[in-house]
Write a protein that holds these residues in place. Structure first.
Motif, short mmCIF file in Angstrom:
data_model
loop_
_atom_site.label_atom_id
_atom_site.label_comp_id
_atom_site.label_asym_id
_atom_site.label_seq_id
_atom_site.Cartn_x
_atom_site.Cartn_y
_atom_site.Cartn_z
N GLY A 152 82.23 2.00 49.67
CA GLY A 152 81.88 3.37 50.00
C GLY A 152 81.07 3.53 51.27
N ALA A 153 80.82 4.78 51.62
CA ALA A 153 80.11 5.22 52.83
C ALA A 153 81.05 5.13 54.05
N THR A 154 80.59 5.59 55.17
CA THR A 154 81.43 5.59 56.37
C THR A 154 81.60 4.15 56.87
N HIS A 156 84.63 0.44 53.34
CA HIS A 156 84.13 1.81 53.51
C HIS A 156 84.82 2.75 52.51
N GLY A 157 84.34 3.96 52.45
CA GLY A 157 84.81 4.87 51.41
C GLY A 157 85.81 5.92 51.87
N TYR A 158 86.43 5.69 53.01
CA TYR A 158 87.37 6.70 53.49
C TYR A 158 88.78 6.09 53.49
N PHE A 159 89.40 6.13 52.31
CA PHE A 159 90.71 5.52 52.14
C PHE A 159 91.60 6.45 51.31
N VAL A 180 79.65 1.79 43.84
CA VAL A 180 80.62 2.69 44.44
C VAL A 180 79.90 3.93 45.00
N ALA A 181 79.91 4.04 46.32
CA ALA A 181 79.19 5.14 46.98
C ALA A 181 80.18 6.10 47.63
N LEU A 182 80.82 6.92 46.79
CA LEU A 182 81.78 7.89 47.32
C LEU A 182 81.28 9.31 47.13
N GLY A 183 80.06 9.45 46.56
CA GLY A 183 79.55 10.77 46.19
C GLY A 183 80.15 11.16 44.85
N SER A 184 79.46 12.06 44.16
CA SER A 184 79.95 12.51 42.86
C SER A 184 80.73 13.82 43.05
N GLY A 239 76.17 7.24 44.90
CA GLY A 239 76.00 8.38 45.82
C GLY A 239 75.66 7.97 47.24
N GLY A 240 74.54 8.51 47.73
CA GLY A 240 74.16 8.27 49.12
C GLY A 240 73.28 7.02 49.33
N CYS A 241 73.22 6.14 48.33
CA CYS A 241 72.29 4.98 48.43
C CYS A 241 72.59 4.05 49.60
N PHE A 242 73.86 3.88 49.96
CA PHE A 242 74.17 2.97 51.07
C PHE A 242 73.64 3.53 52.38
N ASP A 243 73.64 4.86 52.49
CA ASP A 243 73.10 5.49 53.70
C ASP A 243 71.62 5.15 53.84
N VAL A 244 70.92 5.17 52.71
CA VAL A 244 69.48 4.88 52.72
C VAL A 244 69.25 3.38 52.94
N SER A 282 72.39 20.66 54.74
CA SER A 282 73.77 20.89 54.29
C SER A 282 73.90 20.62 52.78
N ARG A 283 72.84 20.04 52.22
CA ARG A 283 72.86 19.77 50.79
C ARG A 283 72.47 21.00 49.96
N TRP A 284 72.19 22.13 50.65
CA TRP A 284 71.63 23.27 49.94
C TRP A 284 72.44 23.70 48.74
N ARG A 285 73.80 23.54 48.84
CA ARG A 285 74.64 24.03 47.75
C ARG A 285 74.29 23.36 46.42
N ARG A 286 74.03 22.04 46.54
CA ARG A 286 73.77 21.32 45.30
C ARG A 286 72.44 21.71 44.67
N PHE A 287 71.53 22.28 45.47
CA PHE A 287 70.24 22.66 44.91
C PHE A 287 70.33 23.91 44.03
N1 UDP Z 1 81.64 9.17 51.01
C1 UDP Z 1 82.68 8.27 51.06
N2 UDP Z 1 83.95 8.74 51.06
C2 UDP Z 1 84.25 10.06 50.98
C3 UDP Z 1 83.16 10.98 50.90
C4 UDP Z 1 81.86 10.50 50.92
O1 UDP Z 1 82.46 7.06 51.13
O2 UDP Z 1 85.43 10.41 50.96
C5 UDP Z 1 80.27 8.64 51.05
C6 UDP Z 1 79.38 9.23 52.11
O3 UDP Z 1 79.62 8.58 53.36
C7 UDP Z 1 78.02 8.97 51.53
C8 UDP Z 1 78.26 9.07 50.02
O4 UDP Z 1 79.66 8.98 49.84
O5 UDP Z 1 77.61 7.67 51.83
C9 UDP Z 1 77.86 10.41 49.40
O6 UDP Z 1 76.55 10.64 49.58
P1 UDP Z 1 75.86 11.95 48.99
O7 UDP Z 1 74.47 11.92 49.46
O8 UDP Z 1 76.70 13.16 49.25
O9 UDP Z 1 75.96 11.65 47.43
P2 UDP Z 1 74.99 12.01 46.26
O10 UDP Z 1 73.84 11.04 46.35
O11 UDP Z 1 74.58 13.42 46.43
O12 UDP Z 1 75.91 11.81 45.07
#
Ligand code: UDP
Length: 248
Positions: free
Chosen positions: A110-112, A137-140, A162-166, A189-194, A222-227
């Protein structure tokens, strides 16, 4: 033995401490077991209410743990407190710290592409003894998904993060789970970004005061929607508390 769970809006949360949960997953990996972990926050709980199919996915998990103070507070209000929050981030870091002792192999999906390769560099420095089974990466697309699955199976990974977001990550895990002979699967979720250093975690004092969500909101509007899910979640909890009081 039956797992001790606490229901919050019809989602059964595993009532365990963070440290004990990490130990339990390490034990499962040691036994070559296959497990699906969902770390659920209020947004995920609200999504299960809106989407029956997603609820089936979440409740099919072996473990659902309370990722966030919102769930812990709700359990308290419902009169059935949970021990503490068990986050995806802390579970992931706990496993990374302990995996080398048992030579567990860890796969990062996952992640970019940029974050994914940055993460691998960072892992080699921060966890030099960690056995990295691989990463992707997670863009497949769907077709690549099958190849990636086979690639992960071939690595013999014990932990697959698996970091693809929920909900994409939970959907991905469940739809490929049957193909794996073993592995502990967890959406992070976004753990790989961190972890890769691409996105900063909140300062310690904010984490301590349970204000991490405020930091994430300020730094990433941009996360405002989830709040919006949080006040809706609170309203539902309030209704549930009332229902329980009437039923007494
Ligand atoms: N992501 C991905 N493939 C996608 C969409 C998102 O790998 O098609 C990754 C994105 O790069 C990020 C993570 O999924 O690393 C989602 O992070 P986000 O903070 O949105 O997730 P949350 O922690 O809110 O579930």
């Amino acid at each position: 033995m039956e797992k001790s769970t606490v229901r919050v809006l019809d989602i059964p949360f595993y009532n365990i401490s963070q440290a004990a949960f990490i130990e339990e997953l390490l034990f499962c990996a040691d036994q070559n077991q296959k497990k699906f972990v969902v770390t659920a926050n209020p947004e995920i709980v609200m999504n299960t209410k809106a989407d029956v199919h997603f609820k089936q996915i979440v409740t099919s998990a072996d473990y659902i743990v309370p990722d966030g103070v919102g769930i812990v507070m709700a359990a308290e209000r419902l009169g059935t407190p949970l021990k503490e929050r068990v986050t995806g981030f802390d579970t992931l870091v706990g496993i990374l710290n302990k995996a080398p002792e048992k030579q567990f192999r860890v796969y990062f999906l996952g992640a970019t592409p940029e974050v994914s390769s940055k993460l691998m560099e960072k892992m080699k420095i921060s966890y030099p003894n960690l056995m990295i089974a691989g990463s992707h990466h997670g863009y497949f697309d769907l077709e690549e998904s099958e190849n990636i699955t086979q690639e992960i199976i071939d690595t013999g990974a014990d932990f697959i993060f698996v970091a693809l977001g929920s909900p994409a990550q939970e959907k991905w895990i469940l739809s490929h789970f049957h193909r794996f002979p073993k592995g502990i699967f967890m959406g992070v979720g976004g753990c790989f970004d961190v972890l890769s250093g691409s996105v900063k975690r909140a300062p310690q004092w904010m984490i301590k005061w349970k204000l991490e969500w405020v930091y994430r909101f300020i730094t990433n509007p941009s996360r405002w929607r989830r709040f919006f899910a949080i006040p809706r979640f609170m309203r539902e909890v309030k209704k549930e508390v009332r229902r329980k009081e009437v039923g007494k």
